[in-house]
Design a protein around this motif. Structure first.
Motif, short mmCIF file in Angstrom:
data_model
loop_
_atom_site.label_atom_id
_atom_site.label_comp_id
_atom_site.label_asym_id
_atom_site.label_seq_id
_atom_site.Cartn_x
_atom_site.Cartn_y
_atom_site.Cartn_z
N ARG A 96 14.17 -4.20 -0.33
CA ARG A 96 13.29 -4.16 0.78
C ARG A 96 11.67 -4.42 0.59
O ARG A 96 11.23 -5.00 1.25
N ARG A 97 11.32 -3.89 -0.55
CA ARG A 97 10.04 -4.07 -0.87
C ARG A 97 9.73 -5.48 -1.28
O ARG A 97 8.55 -5.82 -0.74
N GLU A 98 10.46 -6.29 -1.90
CA GLU A 98 10.39 -7.71 -2.14
C GLU A 98 10.47 -8.43 -0.99
O GLU A 98 9.71 -9.44 -0.72
N GLN A 99 11.39 -7.99 0.27
CA GLN A 99 11.52 -8.94 1.21
C GLN A 99 10.56 -8.54 2.40
O GLN A 99 10.70 -9.04 3.46
N SER A 100 9.90 -7.27 2.30
CA SER A 100 8.87 -6.93 3.30
C SER A 100 8.05 -7.90 3.80
O SER A 100 7.35 -8.70 2.92
N LYS A 101 7.77 -7.87 5.13
CA LYS A 101 6.88 -9.04 5.53
C LYS A 101 5.64 -8.45 6.31
O LYS A 101 4.69 -8.92 6.74
N THR A 102 5.52 -7.04 6.60
CA THR A 102 4.37 -6.43 7.08
C THR A 102 4.05 -5.19 6.29
O THR A 102 4.93 -4.74 5.23
N GLN A 103 2.78 -4.96 6.35
CA GLN A 103 2.56 -3.72 5.54
C GLN A 103 3.43 -2.51 5.83
O GLN A 103 3.58 -1.70 4.93
N HIS A 104 3.77 -2.36 7.16
CA HIS A 104 4.64 -0.99 7.67
C HIS A 104 5.84 -1.26 6.79
O HIS A 104 6.63 -0.09 6.39
N GLU A 105 6.52 -2.27 6.72
CA GLU A 105 7.91 -2.43 6.04
C GLU A 105 7.61 -2.39 4.75
O GLU A 105 8.57 -1.53 3.94
N ASP A 107 5.27 -0.20 3.20
CA ASP A 107 5.26 1.23 2.96
C ASP A 107 6.25 1.97 3.11
O ASP A 107 6.70 2.97 2.26
N ARG A 108 7.23 1.61 3.96
CA ARG A 108 8.58 2.08 4.30
C ARG A 108 9.44 2.19 2.85
O ARG A 108 10.02 3.06 2.28
N ALA A 109 9.50 0.81 2.28
CA ALA A 109 10.12 0.59 1.26
C ALA A 109 9.69 1.23 0.01
O ALA A 109 10.31 1.82 -0.59
N GLU A 110 8.50 1.55 0.01
CA GLU A 110 8.03 2.28 -1.03
C GLU A 110 8.34 3.64 -1.09
O GLU A 110 8.54 4.04 -2.08
N ALA A 111 8.19 4.05 0.08
CA ALA A 111 8.39 5.61 0.39
C ALA A 111 9.92 5.84 -0.02
O ALA A 111 10.23 6.84 -0.76
N LYS A 112 10.61 4.97 0.48
CA LYS A 112 12.21 5.11 -0.13
C LYS A 112 12.15 5.00 -1.31
O LYS A 112 13.15 5.86 -2.24
N LEU A 113 11.91 4.20 -2.37
CA LEU A 113 11.78 4.01 -3.71
C LEU A 113 11.27 5.14 -4.48
O LEU A 113 12.00 5.74 -5.23
N GLN A 114 10.26 5.63 -4.02
CA GLN A 114 9.55 6.76 -4.57
C GLN A 114 10.69 8.04 -4.57
O GLN A 114 10.89 8.72 -5.31
N ARG A 115 11.43 8.19 -3.23
CA ARG A 115 12.45 9.41 -3.05
C ARG A 115 13.43 8.91 -4.10
O ARG A 115 13.74 9.97 -4.57
#
Length: 127
Positions: A96-105, A107-115
């Motif tokens: 999801r982080r690699e495929q994100s197109k917006t800053q919001h996407e 940020d959400r992918a990064e938060a999921k990765l950290q969890r």
């Protein structure tokens, strides 16, 4: 305490929790303190000295001389973590982080990765 339940309620010797400023140890009658909690470990040292570890997925720490309260987004004891699920969550978050197109996407992918990474780290702390 999480949105779903009271995760733990009891007397302890001390806790050690990760804040955005670093790890903090909390003993009885600690001075007032409030801190933000990123995803990280929570160490609960019981009155008999045994240690139990949990994975927190962010939240708030509120300390007063009378009690310590952690309001966490999610909490899970290390021995209860499904490692296979955490690994799948890590893989999904990286995609999801690699495929994100917006800053919001992103940020959400990064938060999921950290969890996911936190859950994997904490699960290995008991072995």
């Amino acid at each position: 305490m999480t949105p779903e339940k009271v995760f733990f309620d009891g007397n302890v010797q001390r806790i050690i929790v990760r804040t955005t400023e670093g790890d903090i140890g909390v003993l009885a009658k600690h001075e007032k303190y409030v801190a933000c909690l990123p995803a990280g470990p929570l160490r609960v040292i019981a009155e008999d000295g045994t240690e139990t570890i949990a994975a927190l997925s962010g939240g708030i720490l509120k300390i007063s001389p009378e009690q310590t309260v952690i309001l966490a987004n999610a909490a899970e004891w290390a021995q209860d973590i499904d490692v296979d699920h955490a690994k799948r969550s890590e893989e999904d978050a990286r995609k999801r982080r690699e495929q994100s197109k917006t800053q919001h996407e992103l940020d959400r992918a990064e938060a999921k990765l950290q969890r996911a990474l936190n859950r994997l780290r904490v699960s290995s702390m008991t072995k």
